[in-house]
Scaffold this motif. Structure first.
Motif, short mmCIF file in Angstrom:
data_model
loop_
_atom_site.label_atom_id
_atom_site.label_comp_id
_atom_site.label_asym_id
_atom_site.label_seq_id
_atom_site.Cartn_x
_atom_site.Cartn_y
_atom_site.Cartn_z
N GLN A 46 4.21 6.07 -5.42
CA GLN A 46 4.35 6.15 -6.88
C GLN A 46 3.12 6.76 -7.55
O GLN A 46 3.00 6.71 -8.77
CB GLN A 46 4.59 4.75 -7.43
CG GLN A 46 5.86 4.09 -6.91
CD GLN A 46 7.11 4.85 -7.29
OE1 GLN A 46 7.17 5.49 -8.34
NE2 GLN A 46 8.12 4.81 -6.43
N HIS A 89 0.82 -1.21 0.00
CA HIS A 89 0.00 0.00 0.00
C HIS A 89 0.85 1.26 0.00
O HIS A 89 0.68 2.16 -0.84
CB HIS A 89 -0.92 -0.03 1.23
CG HIS A 89 -1.86 1.13 1.33
ND1 HIS A 89 -3.05 1.17 0.65
CD2 HIS A 89 -1.79 2.29 2.03
CE1 HIS A 89 -3.68 2.30 0.91
NE2 HIS A 89 -2.94 3.00 1.75
N HIS A 122 4.05 1.68 -0.72
CA HIS A 122 4.89 1.79 -1.92
C HIS A 122 4.09 2.31 -3.11
O HIS A 122 4.59 3.14 -3.89
CB HIS A 122 5.48 0.42 -2.27
CG HIS A 122 6.63 0.01 -1.41
ND1 HIS A 122 6.48 -0.39 -0.10
CD2 HIS A 122 7.97 -0.07 -1.67
CE1 HIS A 122 7.65 -0.70 0.40
NE2 HIS A 122 8.58 -0.52 -0.53
N LEU A 123 2.87 1.85 -3.25
CA LEU A 123 2.06 2.27 -4.38
C LEU A 123 1.65 3.74 -4.24
O LEU A 123 1.66 4.49 -5.24
CB LEU A 123 0.82 1.38 -4.50
CG LEU A 123 1.10 -0.12 -4.72
CD1 LEU A 123 -0.20 -0.90 -4.77
CD2 LEU A 123 1.92 -0.36 -5.97
N ALA A 167 -0.33 6.18 -6.73
CA ALA A 167 -1.55 5.36 -6.82
C ALA A 167 -2.77 6.13 -6.34
O ALA A 167 -2.72 6.84 -5.34
CB ALA A 167 -1.38 4.09 -5.99
N PHE A 217 -2.80 5.25 -11.69
CA PHE A 217 -1.66 6.00 -11.17
C PHE A 217 -1.64 7.40 -11.77
O PHE A 217 -1.69 7.57 -12.99
CB PHE A 217 -0.35 5.26 -11.47
CG PHE A 217 -0.13 4.08 -10.58
CD1 PHE A 217 0.67 4.17 -9.46
CD2 PHE A 217 -0.76 2.87 -10.84
CE1 PHE A 217 0.84 3.08 -8.61
CE2 PHE A 217 -0.59 1.77 -10.01
CZ PHE A 217 0.21 1.88 -8.88
N TYR A 268 1.16 -4.83 -11.48
CA TYR A 268 0.05 -4.41 -10.63
C TYR A 268 -0.11 -5.37 -9.45
O TYR A 268 0.33 -6.51 -9.49
CB TYR A 268 -1.26 -4.26 -11.42
CG TYR A 268 -1.72 -5.44 -12.24
CD1 TYR A 268 -2.60 -6.38 -11.72
CD2 TYR A 268 -1.29 -5.59 -13.56
CE1 TYR A 268 -3.04 -7.44 -12.49
CE2 TYR A 268 -1.73 -6.66 -14.33
CZ TYR A 268 -2.60 -7.59 -13.79
OH TYR A 268 -3.03 -8.64 -14.55
N ASP A 269 -0.76 -4.85 -8.39
CA ASP A 269 -0.90 -5.56 -7.12
C ASP A 269 -2.21 -6.33 -7.10
O ASP A 269 -3.28 -5.75 -7.21
CB ASP A 269 -0.85 -4.52 -5.99
CG ASP A 269 -0.96 -5.12 -4.60
OD1 ASP A 269 -0.85 -6.35 -4.48
OD2 ASP A 269 -1.15 -4.35 -3.64
N ALA A 329 -5.00 -0.12 -5.81
CA ALA A 329 -4.59 0.91 -6.77
C ALA A 329 -5.39 0.74 -8.05
O ALA A 329 -5.22 -0.25 -8.77
CB ALA A 329 -3.10 0.81 -7.05
N LEU A 337 3.85 0.92 -13.62
CA LEU A 337 2.90 0.51 -12.60
C LEU A 337 1.50 0.70 -13.15
O LEU A 337 1.18 1.74 -13.75
CB LEU A 337 3.09 1.32 -11.32
CG LEU A 337 4.38 1.04 -10.55
CD1 LEU A 337 4.45 1.93 -9.31
CD2 LEU A 337 4.48 -0.42 -10.15
N TRP A 347 10.76 -3.22 -9.39
CA TRP A 347 10.60 -1.84 -9.84
C TRP A 347 11.95 -1.25 -10.25
O TRP A 347 12.06 -0.59 -11.29
CB TRP A 347 9.93 -1.02 -8.74
CG TRP A 347 9.61 0.40 -9.09
CD1 TRP A 347 9.93 1.50 -8.38
CD2 TRP A 347 8.89 0.87 -10.23
NE1 TRP A 347 9.46 2.63 -8.99
CE2 TRP A 347 8.81 2.27 -10.15
CE3 TRP A 347 8.29 0.24 -11.33
CZ2 TRP A 347 8.17 3.07 -11.09
CZ3 TRP A 347 7.66 1.02 -12.28
CH2 TRP A 347 7.60 2.41 -12.17
#
Length: 813
Positions: free
Chosen positions: A434, A428, A430-431, A436, A450, A486-487, A447, A662, A652
């Protein structure tokens, strides 16, 4: 009347819902029906409901239930001799903005697809039908002639009388004080009446407790997430010459208007609601009102006086404030509780209890009779609720918003604003770093897209292209042309293990589970009619262990289905969702990128499509599953939660300068739409036959004994009754979401089950069923098709093969 010591079913709660369940069970021929009401029938919420009875709901089956309610209420008087006050006065919805105009016109199109009579009417026509309204500033209006209104209390009392006439016992002034549970079954209820106590044994228990439903559920260890909110309306003094009028809704002013016996009722669904009963509902509550709060209601009234000038002259006879229960997603709770095998729920009706009660009672009674849902009820099935959603603090915060959402703009992709940030994946933070922009599903923060540097990290909603359209397009094309990451950690993960794991999964799944360790199988769990109860992938981890991966929102429902069909199989089911994070690395460059950070071999010879292998990645260990929901070469990387951040950083850093992008779940969805991959809950449900859905390849009828096998064999013999067809619009401009009508040779034949923009194809894409009994595939494709969008028909290209990469060569390269 004496309280019996045994009953086939005990219904708790004597509002309109409880009375409807009793009526429909009795109508089915059930005996030993006992309904217990703590005070008097209708004394909770039913008595003060506004009594609006609309036909159109957001899905076909919810519309089916609402239409059934209307038909029932129209006939109850003849059956019982009690007037329900039901009148088909029609309804008008008026838009005041361009966005709302598109919404109501799209709703009108949807109504046509669902078989609901609807008219787009001019503002002049509005004034003819409703001469008291000021149409200044209005942009559009629609009229539903068969909508109506009724007397809420009398509807409930008529249902109760009809139930009694068929043998049901309905007792007032009996409070249920406890529910006994043993071996996952409710065995009966404890009661208290005038100081006397007792116990009723029961084969089944139904929670129709309304705003007490949460508390009643807790007695049995069952989660029923709902919270009471204050609901305001005023009733004027008698207005001379005021005749019967349609119900009028002006959602942009949060208001509805209803003529009632020569008076005008003005009600509101304001954006910021007032939760009530945080410390519990007083034990003495019976036909009670809450304190007036004119300051809270005043903005609604001020706008209403402008909209309906006669209100300025009419005196206020009643200022009413009463509680109603609301759920976290504004859909009611219906069905068999996941926690028990005989405890049913019908509660949390979000201010549409009167129009829903007839249909909900009918559907629940049919479900209780057969043990199978009579049709798809996924929108309201109680098993969709997550355990944490019963948390009282969560419910308090979310309920502030859900009342107002009834009249808010129902924009596509609209996200809830309250009670956020509760379930977070290990990535969460980290996104967010970037860019998100998070959406929420089943409490999970995910996310969705982005933002660019300097771009507002928020949705700007519209029925046209929203502010993230180009962001998601770039993410989509990165997956198609280079690599996207993607997560997927929120997806459900159920470990199925034990000596009978293979035999058990072969029983509940259509595909063959007798595969080597490391093999991934795409499959469905079917019901006896061949309908799809779950759409999953299953990876064999060892001789005795498998991992089933489910959609994020259906993990509980899918695990419940497995448990209920376990029989004597020696297996253990464990929810391991939180144990592993999942990073999806997809795109033509994904193999090359993995090769930079892992010593393992990702070639087709070692790791072909549909297989998993244990790998080293960076300085961690993980499991790489070679599958794809976006139609490209790629891997889903399963990594223990504590290593997730390291693996993300490793991926990444290795790929960001080589074109790795991302991506959010909007891009995942648009890619799957181009590939015509089905989405459970939209394109495939328990009502959709696996053959009609085009998934017959995943049902191995050479394998004996799986649930639904006979229905699959029969449909293979007769051919599909419908086909799930993919459509691409000729015009690249319009947007598709879902429920848009499909026209075949100029006639409505169905509606889209899902839609998105296909960025690689350059136009909007939809999926929808086309009836085709007795027709060949060539017959279906040989017709001319259009999709209706807000009243405009747009030509569309049909296809039974994916419009993007029809041979799936990209995934298997």
């Amino acid at each position: 009347m004496a309280i019996p010591s045994k009953a086939r079913v005990v219904i708790i709660g004597g509002g309109v819902i409880g009375c409807s369940v009793a009526y429909h069970l009795a109508k089915q021929g059930w005996s030993d029906i006992l309904l217990l009401e703590r005070k008097q029938l209708t004394s909770g919420t039913t008595w003060h409901a506004a009594g609006l009875i609309a036909q159109l709901r957001a899905t076909q089956n919810m519309t089916r239930l609402a239409k059934y309610s209307q038909e029932l209420y129209g006939s109850l008087e003849d059956e019982t001799g009690l007037s329900t006050g039901f009148k088909r006065c029609g309804s008008i919805t008026m838009a005041l903005t361009a966005e709302r105009r598109e919404e109501i016109l799209r709703q009108a199109s949807m109504a046509r697809a669902f078989g609901v009579e609807v008219e787009d009417i001019s503002l002049g026509e509005v004034q003819k039908r409703y001469p008291h309204v000021n149409t200044s500033g209005a942009t559009a209006a629609v009229y539903l002639p068969l909508d109506g209104q009724g007397d809420p209390a009398n509807i409930a009392l008529a249902l109760a009388k009809g139930a009694r006439q068929k043998g049901a016992r309905i007792l007032e002034r009996v409070k249920v004080t406890g529910i006994e549970v043993k071996d996952r079954r409710a065995t009966g209820v404890s009661w208290e009446r005038d100081g006397e106590t007792g116990f009723v044994e029961a084969e089944m228990v139904v929670n129709c407790g309304g705003m007490w439903g949460h508390e009643v559920g807790r007695m049995a260890g069952v989660n029923v997430p709902l919270h009471a909110c204050e609901h305001f309306y005023i009733v004027t003094e008698q207005i001379d010459g005021l005749g019967q009028l349609p119900v009028l809704r002006v959602p942009d002013e949060c208001a509805y208007y209803k003529e009632d016996a020569g008076k005008m009722l003005l009600g509101a669904f304001e954006p910021n609601a007032k939760p009530w009963g945080m410390t519990g509902i007083p034990d003495h509550f019976e036909f009670d009102q809450l304190p007036e709060d004119f300051d809270h209601f005043e903005p609604i009234l001020a706008a209403a006086v402008e909209r309906m000038p006669m209100l300025a002259e009419a005196g206020i006879h009643t200022f009413f404030n009463g509680p109603e229960s609301f759920t976290p997603d504004d859909a009611y709770h219906l069905g068999l509780a996941p926690e028990l095998e005989n405890f049913w729920v019908a509660a949390g009706f979000n201010s549409i209890g009167i129009q829903s009660a007839g249909g909900a009672g009918m559907a629940l009674a049919a479900w209780m009779e057969s043990g199978e849902k009579p049709f798809d009820l996924g929108d309201v099935d109680i098993s969709r609720m997550q355990p944490f959603q019963g948390n009282k603090t969560y419910l308090f915060e979310r309920s502030k918003e859900t009342l107002g959402l009834l009249y808010a703009d129902h924009f596509p992709y609209r996200q809830k604003a309250t009670a956020r940030g509760i379930r977070r994946t290990p990535l969460h933070g980290h996104l967010l770093e970037q860019g998100a922009v998070m959406g929420e599903l089943a409490g999970w923060e995910r996310a969705n897209w982005f933002a660019d540097p300097g771009q507002d990290r928020a949705y700007q909603y519209s029925w046209k292209r929203q502010n993230w359209f180009e962001n998601s397009a770039r993410e989509h094309m990165a997956i198609r042309e280079s690599a996207g990451l993607y997560d997927m950690s929120s997806f459900g993960k159920i470990r199925v293990e034990g000596p009978d794991a293979e035999r058990f999964l072969n029983h509940v799944c259509g595909a063959d589970m007798s595969v080597p360790a490391g093999r991934i199988v795409y499959t469905q769990m079917l019901n006896a009619a061949g309908g799809i109860e779950a759409d999953v992938t299953v990876t064999r981890l060892s001789e005795t262990a498998y991992l089933m991966v489910t959609p994020a929102a259906t993990r509980l429902a899918d695990q419940t289905w497995l448990r209920r069909h376990m029989g004597d199989h020696q297996v253990v089911l464990t929810d391991v969702t939180s144990g592993e994070a999942v990073l999806a690395l997809m795109g033509p460059k994904s193999r090359e990128l993995l090769g930079r950070i892992s010593p393992n071999d990702f070639t087709n010879e070692t790791n072909p499509f549909g297989t998993a292998q244990d790998i080293e990645i960076g300085m961690a260990l993980a499991r790489a599953h070679r599958v794809s929901y976006v139609g490209e070469l790629g891997w889903e990387i399963y990594v223990p939660t504590e290593f997730a951040a390291h693996v993300f950083e490793t991926l990444w850093e290795a790929g960001r300068d080589e074109g790795l992008k991302l991506c959010g779940l909007h891009a995942m969805d648009s890619c799957r739409m181009e590939k015509a991959f089905r989405h459970f809950g939209h394109d495939i449900t328990c009502e959709d036959h696996v053959i009609d859905a085009g998934l017959g390849f995943a049902a191995k009828t050479s394998k004996p004994g799986f649930i639904g096998r006979d229905a699959v064999l029969e449909r293979k013999e007769t051919g599909p009754k419908s086909r799930l067809v993919q459509f691409q619009l000729h015009d690249p401009e319009p947007m598709l979401y879902h429920a848009e009508p499909i026209l075949r040779e100029g006639e409505v034949c169905g509606y889209l089950s899902s839609g998105a923009y296909g960025h690689a194809l350059g136009a909007a894409i939809g999926l929808g069923y086309v009836p085709c009994e007795g027709e060949s595939a060539a017959d279906v494709l040989g017709s001319a098709y259009e999709i209706e969008i807000a009243g405009t028909r747009v030509p569309a290209i049909p296809s039974l093969k994916p419009l993007y990469d029809p041979t799936s060569s990209h995934m298997k390269v």
